[in-house]
Scaffold this motif. Structure first.
Motif, PDB file in Angstrom:
ATOM      1  N   SER A 198      29.975  25.794  25.247  1.00  0.00           N
ATOM      2  CA  SER A 198      29.403  24.506  25.769  1.00  0.00           C
ATOM      3  C   SER A 198      30.046  24.089  26.998  1.00  0.00           C
ATOM      4  N   LEU A 199      31.303  24.455  27.202  1.00  0.00           N
ATOM      5  CA  LEU A 199      31.766  23.759  28.477  1.00  0.00           C
ATOM      6  C   LEU A 199      31.307  24.466  29.898  1.00  0.00           C
ATOM      7  N   PRO A 252      32.451  17.729  32.860  1.00  0.00           N
ATOM      8  CA  PRO A 252      32.816  18.853  32.445  1.00  0.00           C
ATOM      9  C   PRO A 252      33.557  19.713  33.760  1.00  0.00           C
ATOM     10  N   GLY A 274      29.512  12.231  33.703  1.00  0.00           N
ATOM     11  CA  GLY A 274      29.079  13.255  34.538  1.00  0.00           C
ATOM     12  C   GLY A 274      29.860  14.341  35.184  1.00  0.00           C
ATOM     13  N   MET A 318      28.381  25.942  30.010  1.00  0.00           N
ATOM     14  CA  MET A 318      27.190  25.704  30.190  1.00  0.00           C
ATOM     15  C   MET A 318      26.915  24.148  30.808  1.00  0.00           C
ATOM     16  N   ALA A 319      27.947  23.234  30.391  1.00  0.00           N
ATOM     17  CA  ALA A 319      27.764  21.850  31.070  1.00  0.00           C
ATOM     18  C   ALA A 319      28.319  22.069  32.417  1.00  0.00           C
ATOM     19  N   GLN A 321      26.414  14.920  37.295  1.00  0.00           N
ATOM     20  CA  GLN A 321      26.808  16.063  36.613  1.00  0.00           C
ATOM     21  C   GLN A 321      26.415  17.473  37.256  1.00  0.00           C
ATOM     22  N   ARG A 379      24.529  23.202  34.012  1.00  0.00           N
ATOM     23  CA  ARG A 379      23.223  22.513  33.908  1.00  0.00           C
ATOM     24  C   ARG A 379      23.555  21.125  33.433  1.00  0.00           C
ATOM     25  N   VAL A 396      21.528  17.930  31.013  1.00  0.00           N
ATOM     26  CA  VAL A 396      20.629  17.681  30.166  1.00  0.00           C
ATOM     27  C   VAL A 396      20.586  16.233  29.741  1.00  0.00           C
ATOM     28  N   LEU A 397      19.285  15.532  30.020  1.00  0.00           N
ATOM     29  CA  LEU A 397      19.193  14.206  29.470  1.00  0.00           C
ATOM     30  C   LEU A 397      18.058  14.207  28.048  1.00  0.00           C
ATOM     31  N   SER A 400      18.247  24.132  26.501  1.00  0.00           N
ATOM     32  CA  SER A 400      19.463  23.713  26.701  1.00  0.00           C
ATOM     33  C   SER A 400      20.615  24.138  25.744  1.00  0.00           C
ATOM     34  N   GLY A 401      20.309  25.112  24.868  1.00  0.00           N
ATOM     35  CA  GLY A 401      21.230  25.715  24.136  1.00  0.00           C
ATOM     36  C   GLY A 401      21.633  24.726  22.864  1.00  0.00           C
TER      37      GLY A 401
END
Lengths: 295, 355
Positions: free
Chosen positions: A71-72, A103, A100, A74-75, A151, A78, A80-81, A49-50
């Protein structure tokens, strides 16, 4: 290929947490990562998830190096929980789910249909106006699941969802409800990578499994090949027998008493003055073991 | 009695956001009018109107001494109360967001302690050297020294506490605050009576230093800082779930935290430089706003500004009028209001935890 890991190793403070993980995940696959406690499952999810940069090797998300993605962006690709999710200040469940959208820069009003739909799918209609901290552990987990589902439903391109133990606090009905929800999304093109401890849940809903032990891959591939007693025993050191689920038809795993348990039984038996021979204790399972059902 | 009280808070809570905003805005407006009339100089509405129209140039007559005093002493003081209240309350809300801790206040980043140390040094040693006259020190050197001290202490804490954990940062804050406290003690020990008195007053907070000149300096700094904190409201909401979840929602956590600390230091540094160290506004106001508007930072930061300025204006009006013709330091009033409220909050948290 939506997510690809090449020779990923992670070392933190001289300790190797992951060693040489290769992984390639296609769009629309449902992957489960399994392995005993401390095998590096969460570390792998963090790397994918980076959140944690590999000390060696590289990870690509939709043909872009993970380390080079802001990061934006990436969000937007995908969701991530993570495993432990406490929320400070008493946010309402609905506000939490709406995060959610953050982003994607979509205002709440523009997505109200989608939000309502996900709230119903996750069974949170009656909880949506409660404060998050007043929910039980399982309800909190479902609220977070609803958030990441929201999201991911606005993702650009093929959506990807990474989940670290999404069902650990749920009861049996909710476990199946949530995993059915996830697999219906997978049918529609969602890619899921989830850590699931319950191998029977994994066997029922996932289509691919990766077994980890001490930070290394034991085996990975389609679940039909992975769900065999030798691989599971190699991963966990726990004897199992693999059956076929009578109605669903997927593999079904039953654990058998391992030598350690025998010792315990023996000790207890002596303490209570039992004269019953130890061998008979394991007899029923021993019979089962002679019935190979893996074919 | 208790039940009636609860119903009352629910009544306010259930109103739509527009009504709530109206109530709070109306309160502020009422306080501004009240504050501009009350005090040693009692001013009627006609006088206020006349003074304002004269100053704009509608009337060609000269301003009377009373009008001049009202325009150049009372009004900037009200404006300063509003600005400082905004700076402290917004900074408090921002700090509580980035540290995910409801007990954090702007002073944690060391800006107040650093400012106090430099202010003490400036007051005590410069007065002793008598290179400048006291007026020059109080009005020009003191604010600049306080501002620089505040920024320096913040920078030091940031460098010391930079890392993975928030606990580290809070510890660095405690350490630097303690060091500043010890050094202040040393300076105060060395001080003579006049310097000691000036410093004590400054340290309790005092809005009497207000002037239009000082306001033009700090207004942009405070408004820019508050604007930045407001713009980050989504990031702060995400941060309530922890750094990692915020990162997965696309927040550049380190950048937001670093810049928030910078702007908090800027806003609080400016406020402290002119008004001295005023406690409790930054800690208490965000809690009050959360009680009414909920935890969403969009409303939290906006209405912290509104309520923070109202509260500080109320406290300052009280401190001007309570012991006429003298004046209480406003920091005493805010602490007297804030401390009991804080105790109430702690009790409320306790009862909530057992529900």
């Amino acid at each position: 290929m939506i997510l690809e890991a090449q020779e990923v190793s992670i070392k933190i403070g001289g300790k190797t947490l992951l060693r040489g993980i290769d992984l390639s995940i296609k769009e629309g696959e449902f992957w489960t990562i399994a392995g005993c406690n401390g095998a590096g499952k969460s570390t792998l999810i963090r790397a994918l998830s980076g959140d944690l940069h590999p000390t060696q090797g590289k990870i690509m998300l939709k043909n872009r190096w993970l380390t080079e993605l802001p990061s934006l962006e990436m969000a937007q690709m995908r969701a991530v929980l993570t495993q432990h999710n406490n929320v400070n200040f008493s946010f309402k469940v609905r506000d939490l789910i709406t995060l959610g959208l953050m982003p994607h820069g979509i205002p709440e009003e523009a997505a109200s249909d989608k939000i309502a739909e996900i709230i119903v799918e996750c069974g949170l209609e009656e909880l949506q106006d409660r404060s998050f901290e007043s929910l039980s552990g399982g309800e909190q987990q479902r609220a977070h699941l609803a958030r990441v589902l929201l999201q991911v439903s606005f993702s650009k391109g093929d959506p990807l969802l990474l989940l670290d133990e999404p069902t650990s606090a749920l009861d049996i009905a909710q476990q199946h409800r949530m995993l059915q929800l996830l697999s219906s999304r997978v049918m529609n093109g969602l890619t899921v990578i989830a850590i699931i401890h319950d191998l029977n849940l994994a066997a029922q809903y996932a289509d691919h499994i990766l077994f980890l032990k001490n930070g290394e891959t034991v085996a990975q591939g389609r679940k039909q090949q992975m769900m065999c007693s030798s691989i599971i025993e190699k991963t966990y050191g726990q004897p199992v027998s693999v059956w076929t689920h009578p109605t669903v038809g997927c593999p079904y795993i039953l654990a058998e008493p391992c030598p350690y348990h025998h010792e315990k039984v023996k000790a207890n038996g002596h303490r209570h003055g039992s004269t019953k021979p130890l061998n008979t204790m394991s007899q029923p399972w021993a019979i089962n073991k002679n019935n190979p059902t893996e074919a | 009695m208790k039940v009636a009280n609860q119903q009352k808070t629910h009544l306010i809570k259930d109103l739509s956001i527009g009504y709530k905003a109206g109530i709070f805005g109306g309160l502020l407006l009422f306080l501004v009018i009240l504050a501009s009339q009350m005090g040693v100089l009692q001013v009627s509405f006609e006088e206020m109107g006349l003074a304002m129209s004269k100053s704009i140039g509608w009337h060609s007559e000269e301003l009377t001494a009373r009008e001049r005093a009202w325009l150049n002493i009372r009004l900037p003081r009200i404006a300063l109360a509003l600005l400082v209240g905004t700076a402290l309350a917004c900074s408090g809300a921002g700090m509580q967001a980035i540290f995910r801790n409801p007990l954090v206040e702007p002073g944690l980043v060391g800006v107040s302690a650093g400012a106090a140390l430099f202010a003490a040094v400036a007051l005590v040693f410069l007065q002793e050297m008598s290179l400048f006259n006291d007026h020059f020190i109080n009005y020009y050197i003191l604010p600049v020294a306080a501002f620089l001290g505040g920024l320096l202490a913040t920078w030091l804490i940031y460098k010391l506490g930079k890392g993975q954990s928030i606990a580290l940062f809070i510890l660095a804050g405690v350490a630097v605050n303690a060091a500043c406290g010890a050094l202040i003690g040393l300076v105060v020990f060395h001080a003579d009576d006049t310097a000691l008195r000036s410093f004590t007053f400054w340290n309790l907070g005092d809005l009497s230093g207000a002037s239009w000149g000082a306001l033009t300096l700090i207004t942009p700094l405070i408004l820019i800082s508050a604007g930045y904190l407001y713009r980050q409201h989504r990031a702060y909401d995400a941060l309530a779930m922890g750094d990692r979840q915020a990162f997965h929602l696309g927040v550049d956590v380190e950048k937001v935290r670093k810049r928030s600390i910078f702007f908090v230091a800027l806003a609080v540094g400016s406020a402290v430089a002119i008004a001295g160290a005023i406690g409790f506004i930054g800690l208490v106001v965000p809690h009050l706003v959360r009680l009414v508007f909920g935890p969403s930072h969009r409303y939290l930061i906006l209405f912290s500004a509104l309520l923070g300025s109202s509260l500080l204006l109320l406290a300052d009006t009280y401190s001007r009028t309570a012991v006429q013709p003298g004046e209480l330091p406003v920091g005493i009033v805010t602490a007297m209001l804030g401390a009991p409220f804080f105790i109430y909050l702690i009790k409320r948290m306790k009862s909530k935890a057992f529900l």
